[in-house]
Enzyme design. Sequence first.
Site, PDB file in Angstrom:
ATOM      1  N   LYS A 147      40.530  23.145  38.131  1.00  0.00           N
ATOM      2  CA  LYS A 147      41.645  24.015  38.516  1.00  0.00           C
ATOM      3  C   LYS A 147      41.332  25.415  38.037  1.00  0.00           C
ATOM      4  O   LYS A 147      41.156  25.647  36.834  1.00  0.00           O
ATOM      5  CB  LYS A 147      42.939  23.528  37.861  1.00  0.00           C
ATOM      6  N   GLY A 201      43.432  27.221  26.572  1.00  0.00           N
ATOM      7  CA  GLY A 201      44.598  28.068  26.823  1.00  0.00           C
ATOM      8  C   GLY A 201      45.614  27.979  25.706  1.00  0.00           C
ATOM      9  O   GLY A 201      45.253  27.786  24.540  1.00  0.00           O
ATOM     10  N   SER A 202      46.883  28.070  26.074  1.00  0.00           N
ATOM     11  CA  SER A 202      47.942  28.166  25.071  1.00  0.00           C
ATOM     12  C   SER A 202      48.302  26.794  24.487  1.00  0.00           C
ATOM     13  O   SER A 202      48.009  25.753  25.072  1.00  0.00           O
ATOM     14  CB  SER A 202      49.194  28.767  25.707  1.00  0.00           C
ATOM     15  N   GLY A 205      50.824  25.044  26.927  1.00  0.00           N
ATOM     16  CA  GLY A 205      50.183  24.469  28.110  1.00  0.00           C
ATOM     17  C   GLY A 205      49.333  23.257  27.760  1.00  0.00           C
ATOM     18  O   GLY A 205      49.412  22.205  28.415  1.00  0.00           O
ATOM     19  N   GLY A 206      48.543  23.401  26.713  1.00  0.00           N
ATOM     20  CA  GLY A 206      47.662  22.302  26.323  1.00  0.00           C
ATOM     21  C   GLY A 206      48.439  21.068  25.889  1.00  0.00           C
ATOM     22  O   GLY A 206      48.092  19.933  26.252  1.00  0.00           O
ATOM     23  N   GLU A 225      41.685  23.114  23.974  1.00  0.00           N
ATOM     24  CA  GLU A 225      41.342  24.114  22.961  1.00  0.00           C
ATOM     25  C   GLU A 225      42.447  25.155  23.066  1.00  0.00           C
ATOM     26  O   GLU A 225      42.633  25.757  24.119  1.00  0.00           O
ATOM     27  CB  GLU A 225      39.950  24.665  23.271  1.00  0.00           C
ATOM     28  N   CYS A 262      39.980  33.548  21.548  1.00  0.00           N
ATOM     29  CA  CYS A 262      40.633  32.543  20.694  1.00  0.00           C
ATOM     30  C   CYS A 262      40.114  32.634  19.271  1.00  0.00           C
ATOM     31  O   CYS A 262      40.691  32.033  18.370  1.00  0.00           O
ATOM     32  CB  CYS A 262      40.484  31.145  21.272  1.00  0.00           C
ATOM     33  N   GLU A 349      49.969  33.138  16.440  1.00  0.00           N
ATOM     34  CA  GLU A 349      49.062  33.883  17.308  1.00  0.00           C
ATOM     35  C   GLU A 349      49.844  34.819  18.241  1.00  0.00           C
ATOM     36  O   GLU A 349      50.806  34.413  18.877  1.00  0.00           O
ATOM     37  CB  GLU A 349      48.244  32.893  18.156  1.00  0.00           C
TER      38      GLU A 349
END
Lengths: 507, 507
Positions: A147, A201-202, A205-206, A225, A262, A349
């Site tokens: 994606k 990503g965030s 989301g993860g 991650e 990151c 973060e």
Amino acid sequence: MTGVSSATDARLHEVVTASRWLAATSLAERATILREIAVDLDERAAEIVAVAAEESLLPIDRLRGEQTRTVNQLRLYADVIEEGSWLDASITHAKPDASPPVQDHRRANVPLGPVIVFAASNFPLAFGIVGTDTASALAAGCAVVAKGHPGHPRLAVLLAGIVQASLARQRVPDAAFTLLDADEAVAVLGDARITAGSFTGSIGGGTALKRIAESREVPIPFYAEMGSVNPVIVTAAAWRNRRTEILSGLVDSMTVSNGQLCTSPGVLFVPDVALSPEELAGFTRDTSAGSLLTDSIADGFRAGVCGLSETAGVEAAGALVVVEGRSAQPVLWVTDASIVEASPDALEERFGPSSVVVRYDSQSQVLRVLAGMDGQLTASIFAEPEEEIGPLVQVLASKAGRVLLNAWPTGVAVSWSMHHGGPWPASSSAQFGSVGAEAIDRFTRAVTYQNFADDLLPLPLREDNPLRIPRRIDGVVTLVEEPVCRSTMPRSETSGFASEMGSPLSR
Amino acid sequence: MTGVSSATDARLHEVVTASRWLAATSLAERATILREIAVDLDERAAEIVAVAAEESLLPIDRLRGEQTRTVNQLRLYADVIEEGSWLDASITHAKPDASPPVQDHRRANVPLGPVIVFAASNFPLAFGIVGTDTASALAAGCAVVAKGHPGHPRLAVLLAGIVQASLARQRVPDAAFTLLDADEAVAVLGDARITAGSFTGSIGGGTALKRIAESREVPIPFYAEMGSVNPVIVTAAAWRNRRTEILSGLVDSMTVSNGQLCTSPGVLFVPDVALSPEELAGFTRDTSAGSLLTDSIADGFRAGVCGLSETAGVEAAGALVVVEGRSAQPVLWVTDASIVEASPDALEERFGPSSVVVRYDSQSQVLRVLAGMDGQLTASIFAEPEEEIGPLVQVLASKAGRVLLNAWPTGVAVSWSMHHGGPWPASSSAQFGSVGAEAIDRFTRAVTYQNFADDLLPLPLREDNPLRIPRRIDGVVTLVEEPVCRSTMPRSETSGFASEMGSPLSR
């Protein structure tokens, strides 16, 4: 779980077949496939970089470097495949006279099957649809459905086209790689034919995708991650000797890629309760606003800055410049360890060019704050050789996947020894990493073959070691027999492409 | 999530400290701790076996063997610790002239931290509170809190006392091992101080605990080894040549430990649509009822037998003997591949001495049924050398963690090459296994140290390799330098204790 469309259903049927095809390729064939994709990406480098720059607003030089990293990463995985340690081959010969007797049994890794990759926003190439996740999954022998990130849709189509043409040229089934319709990605993650997923990503989301992967009828591993503030701790002697150099280094590191890495250093601990915002402001005075990757990242950054500016006990260093659109002005903050102990949110973060300088008054205080922090991708120490930093290293190693000494965390070497991951929420699985040789392990599992005739065994396990790979034999690591010891002839680390702080590929 | 009691809270505080203590031991020290526990368990073997027999009703001989397996397993982990490959040490030297430059960075595994172990019912010793999970977690450097199985509470107290005395004698912090109050185990699994969990038992139990581990604020890995029916496929030529031997072998294997093994062969596929229940009945005629481990296993077995007897198209071979209490009579069933294609429930695990013989009419039919089956710990083939079994091996390797040729699945060698795990629901994580050397990997994660001075590095990563372990150096696996190649001097596989079908330790 919503099902997939009939077109995607048909495609997934082909993906399963292609994944079996890939799994059956020899190590040399699979390595060649990756190297040829690298060649084909290289040939279109200028076009790739141009489209990536238009969509991400990242500087051309940084993207040129990222393009090089991306093709070198494919080449490293080609080397990793051929070297063969990833197969973890182990042979135990029969011991018919043992009590009880032991039959011959041999273990090696096999690919899991089709993998879904969710591409990152901040590395359109190196962590994009043909980035480290895709390269390591293909290397393991798994077909990939990817994606693209909504921040660079044209780039995804361009890259997918190049990969498809490369596969066609090489007569590899085209379903070895598929660019997914973004709307269907979640349904595909839930599809029984998918055997693993990966994401960069965030945390939000993860975590959401991980829950989907875990709540399937047949749960699958999902490697996310996610977030990290990458604390940096300055000791008393280092602060005395290198105060200016360290603060300059912080600003250099936190502004690489405009802070959208990151591994960006989001917190610096200094042993100086008197450090003033005015002094810090001097270090950001000459920085200028840079672009952010997407509108939503820009909105998030502004919200983060706004939240910090309203946190009692946290002061901005210098005047806060609010920038419109996708621009962001680097900003430093200053606060005290006692404040962040009470309001740990201050250390969350803020994706973008923002870093919090935390003044501490004793090593025990900083150790206490660190012990309360979440898991991290990296943690760094600036210290002098004469200082005792053992306890500090120990607490940082308990929190982070990578610990650095007198070095900045941005810049992740793509190598055999890198670990890019860390305790939750830096990674969803602290036991795996997404950069370099280790990343392939995410997409394999072991099979033991017991009492097999040699010619029925998979090649990695045949007695004469036709693949010439390192194996464990009756408990002993055994290298390929050569006239002289391999251990006396170190081979140079192939494709050990790396990026360090300040380079265009920093991460 | 309910919290733990104040006593358990205080104990977990000590467990964290003990886990750090263990993590800081040298490889040799930690190996010694395991070997001394083995000595102390050996000394009390008679008492252990007697209590285990009273509670489990397993035969004394079988338990004597299991006791030996348990202490040998501790000794294998001691060897594994010292051999050092589990650290996965990898060194990449600095390349200051590379573009971009690469800093020295080195990766090695570290222990996760305190682990909770849920002991199994069917191996009171080898998978009990001092079994493979506990031994491998201690080997990795993790303190263990263990929940005994309710089927053998006195045994748990006895074993815990021996371990505690051993730790005291060795001056190891006693919180390195804790027998939990069973009522608190779920709360402890939810406690932030626990970093991983492992379990051997049913799919329902394992799944429920896994969900708790995953839904914590900080999710942790949870390794559940759950159900399996371990299909066995007989080819046409093997059936022609070895029909009687194979059916006898099935009954021998399925009655080991009265069928209460996770590797018990629950399904046998035979290429003979005319095989009659009467012929099969001949093979169980001389078997006698044996004991089951607990009342609830006995109830479950009777319910499973009852369900199968009411399944249309499934026939019992011979008269069904319903036995009271904790006794069970071995039973074979016969059905057709077309029936199990329509009613896959017939192939679900019935924990106890029951096996379903499935008649098939073509290889394509059996491949279709196998492709529809769940993940398995093992799958076996009985075939003759002249037959083409490639496609069969391939589909079985896609379903199972161990594939056997002309061998029965009961009996799991505790070795360097064993894989005891498999795709869901055989294991919750197909990427890990719970027997032998591989089990230690469940309790470690990697840390990369970047730009460190040599004397600040952990021992596994120091330049002169003080631990003398295999390491990867600049991409090349490198053994300890010796006058001659290690590859020419294979060391015998230490403690490669194994158990095969028919032995008291079969599993």
